[in-house]
Design a protein around this motif. Structure first.
Motif, PDB file in Angstrom:
ATOM      1  N   ALA A 152       0.681  -1.387  -0.016  1.00  7.21           N
ATOM      2  CA  ALA A 152       0.123  -0.111  -0.056  1.00  7.21           C
ATOM      3  C   ALA A 152       0.847   1.255   0.015  1.00  7.21           C
ATOM      4  CB  ALA A 152      -0.856  -0.035   1.365  1.00  7.21           C
ATOM      5  N   LYS A 153       2.055   1.099   0.685  1.00  4.44           N
ATOM      6  CA  LYS A 153       2.955   2.363   0.719  1.00  4.44           C
ATOM      7  C   LYS A 153       3.510   2.625  -0.932  1.00  4.44           C
ATOM      8  CE  LYS A 153       4.923   2.434   5.473  1.00  4.44           C
ATOM      9  NZ  LYS A 153       5.806   2.364   6.175  1.00  4.44           N
ATOM     10  N   GLU A 154       3.797   1.510  -1.283  1.00  7.03           N
ATOM     11  CA  GLU A 154       4.299   1.626  -2.803  1.00  7.03           C
ATOM     12  C   GLU A 154       3.325   2.212  -3.557  1.00  7.03           C
ATOM     13  OE1 GLU A 154       5.964  -2.021  -4.316  1.00  7.03           O
ATOM     14  OE2 GLU A 154       6.696  -2.556  -2.279  1.00  7.03           O
ATOM     15  N   LEU A 155       2.083   1.851  -3.522  1.00  4.53           N
ATOM     16  CA  LEU A 155       0.823   2.469  -4.187  1.00  4.53           C
ATOM     17  C   LEU A 155       1.035   4.068  -3.755  1.00  4.53           C
ATOM     18  CD1 LEU A 155      -2.572   0.646  -4.251  1.00  4.53           C
ATOM     19  CD2 LEU A 155      -0.907   1.076  -6.077  1.00  4.53           C
ATOM     20  N   ALA A 156       1.098   4.143  -2.752  1.00  5.78           N
ATOM     21  CA  ALA A 156       1.118   5.664  -2.219  1.00  5.78           C
ATOM     22  C   ALA A 156       2.076   6.686  -2.740  1.00  5.78           C
ATOM     23  CB  ALA A 156       1.129   6.032  -0.941  1.00  5.78           C
TER      24      ALA A 156
ATOM     25  N   LEU B 228      -7.560   0.503  10.117  1.00 13.23           N
ATOM     26  CA  LEU B 228      -6.897   1.170  11.206  1.00 13.23           C
ATOM     27  C   LEU B 228      -5.125   0.504  11.114  1.00 13.23           C
ATOM     28  CD1 LEU B 228      -9.206   0.689  14.054  1.00 13.23           C
ATOM     29  CD2 LEU B 228      -8.986   2.809  12.477  1.00 13.23           C
ATOM     30  N   GLU B 229      -5.063  -0.449  10.628  1.00 12.36           N
ATOM     31  CA  GLU B 229      -3.705  -0.938  10.517  1.00 12.36           C
ATOM     32  C   GLU B 229      -2.859  -0.170   9.667  1.00 12.36           C
ATOM     33  OE1 GLU B 229      -1.916  -4.976   8.538  1.00 12.36           O
ATOM     34  OE2 GLU B 229      -2.952  -5.421  10.428  1.00 12.36           O
ATOM     35  N   LYS B 230      -3.455  -0.366   8.227  1.00  9.07           N
ATOM     36  CA  LYS B 230      -2.960   0.400   7.154  1.00  9.07           C
ATOM     37  C   LYS B 230      -2.889   2.006   7.371  1.00  9.07           C
ATOM     38  CE  LYS B 230      -3.125  -3.131   3.978  1.00  9.07           C
ATOM     39  NZ  LYS B 230      -4.124  -3.774   3.935  1.00  9.07           N
TER      40      LYS B 230
ATOM     41  N   LEU C 102       0.549   4.008   7.221  1.00  6.21           N
ATOM     42  CA  LEU C 102       0.659   4.943   6.139  1.00  6.21           C
ATOM     43  C   LEU C 102       0.465   6.489   6.619  1.00  6.21           C
ATOM     44  CD1 LEU C 102       0.333   2.538   4.304  1.00  6.21           C
ATOM     45  CD2 LEU C 102      -0.504   3.855   2.740  1.00  6.21           C
ATOM     46  N   LYS C 103       0.723   6.662   7.888  1.00 11.09           N
ATOM     47  CA  LYS C 103       0.579   7.921   8.580  1.00 11.09           C
ATOM     48  C   LYS C 103       1.294   9.141   8.029  1.00 11.09           C
ATOM     49  CE  LYS C 103       3.384   7.368  12.617  1.00 11.09           C
ATOM     50  NZ  LYS C 103       4.172   5.939  11.991  1.00 11.09           N
TER      51      LYS C 103
END
Length: 225
Positions: free
Chosen positions: A41-45, A61-63, A67-68
């Motif tokens: 998901a971070k790579e997507l961001a 909540l975990e994701k 990715l905060k």
């Protein structure tokens, strides 16, 4: 691989918009990250994806925590929400796509500290396995919660049947579009109802042709990744 998949999806969105004579800016792609870990998901961001969705409270909540550092991300809860979990998540999301009962609306109104952009979930085909209101129940429900100032009904959401034919897909999505327009035409202050959350990896081009403004895509993004 993610880069290639996103490029292909964006091209499909563009082609579907051109076919329907719509602007591509009218369609928001939501990346459904339920099948991948936070690192992906971070790579997507990092690739510029700013709308992400989960269908479970704990995973969202975990994701979000992982990715905060990506403060631009809009978080969408797309799965059905148990009333006892509303307090855990409702102030952590930007959009809720599965408002499916008056009691759930009551709990959101009670727990929300901000206005929540919500989609009413509609069971267009009447499948017993699916949640959501019958089409005829939607307007009465929206009117019933008119005083709930923490809930803004921005649109409607549906899921097409598995293995539906192209004809069936067009019919389901077209029906939701008609219902969305009918509610929007009421000019209700709590329910502008201008949006349509419909279409997933296997059917989003047809959903766009029929008026989708939010498409929820997971498998097609992460295929081969």
């Amino acid at each position: 691989m993610l880069t290639d998949n996103l490029k292909h999806i964006n091209q499909e969105i563009l082609l579907a918009c051109e076919k329907a004579q719509r602007s591509v800016s009218d369609v928001t792609m939501i990346a459904v990250t339920k099948s991948v870990e936070s690192q992906t998901a971070k790579e997507l961001a990092k690739l510029g994806v700013v709308n992400m969705a989960e269908n479970r409270v704990d995973k969202l909540l975990e994701k979000k925590m992982a990715l905060k550092d990506f403060s631009v991300i809009k978080w969408h809860l797309i799965g059905n929400l148990q009333r006892r979990k509303v307090k855990l998540v409702i102030n952590e999301i930007d959009y809720f796509h599965a408002l499916d009962s008056f009691k759930l609306a009551e709990e959101i109104q009670k727990r929300a500290e901000k206005e929540i952009s919500c989609f009413v979930e509609v069971n267009i085909t009447g499948e017993e396995s699916k949640h959501g209101f019958k089409p005829a129940e939607v307007l009465p429900f929206v009117q019933e919660i008119a005083e709930f100032d923490k809930i803004k009904i921005i649109g409607l959401m549906t899921m097409a049947p598995l293995n539906a034919s192209e004809k069936e897909l067009h019919e389901v999505f077209s029906e939701l579009k008609k219902l969305q327009c009918a509610i929007s035409d009421q000019h209700l202050s709590n329910a502008p109802c201008t949006e349509l959350s419909m279409g997933m990896s296997n059917d989003f081009p047809i959903a766009i042709e029929e008026g989708a403004t939010f498409v929820r895509i997971g498998t097609a993004i992460f295929r081969g990744a």
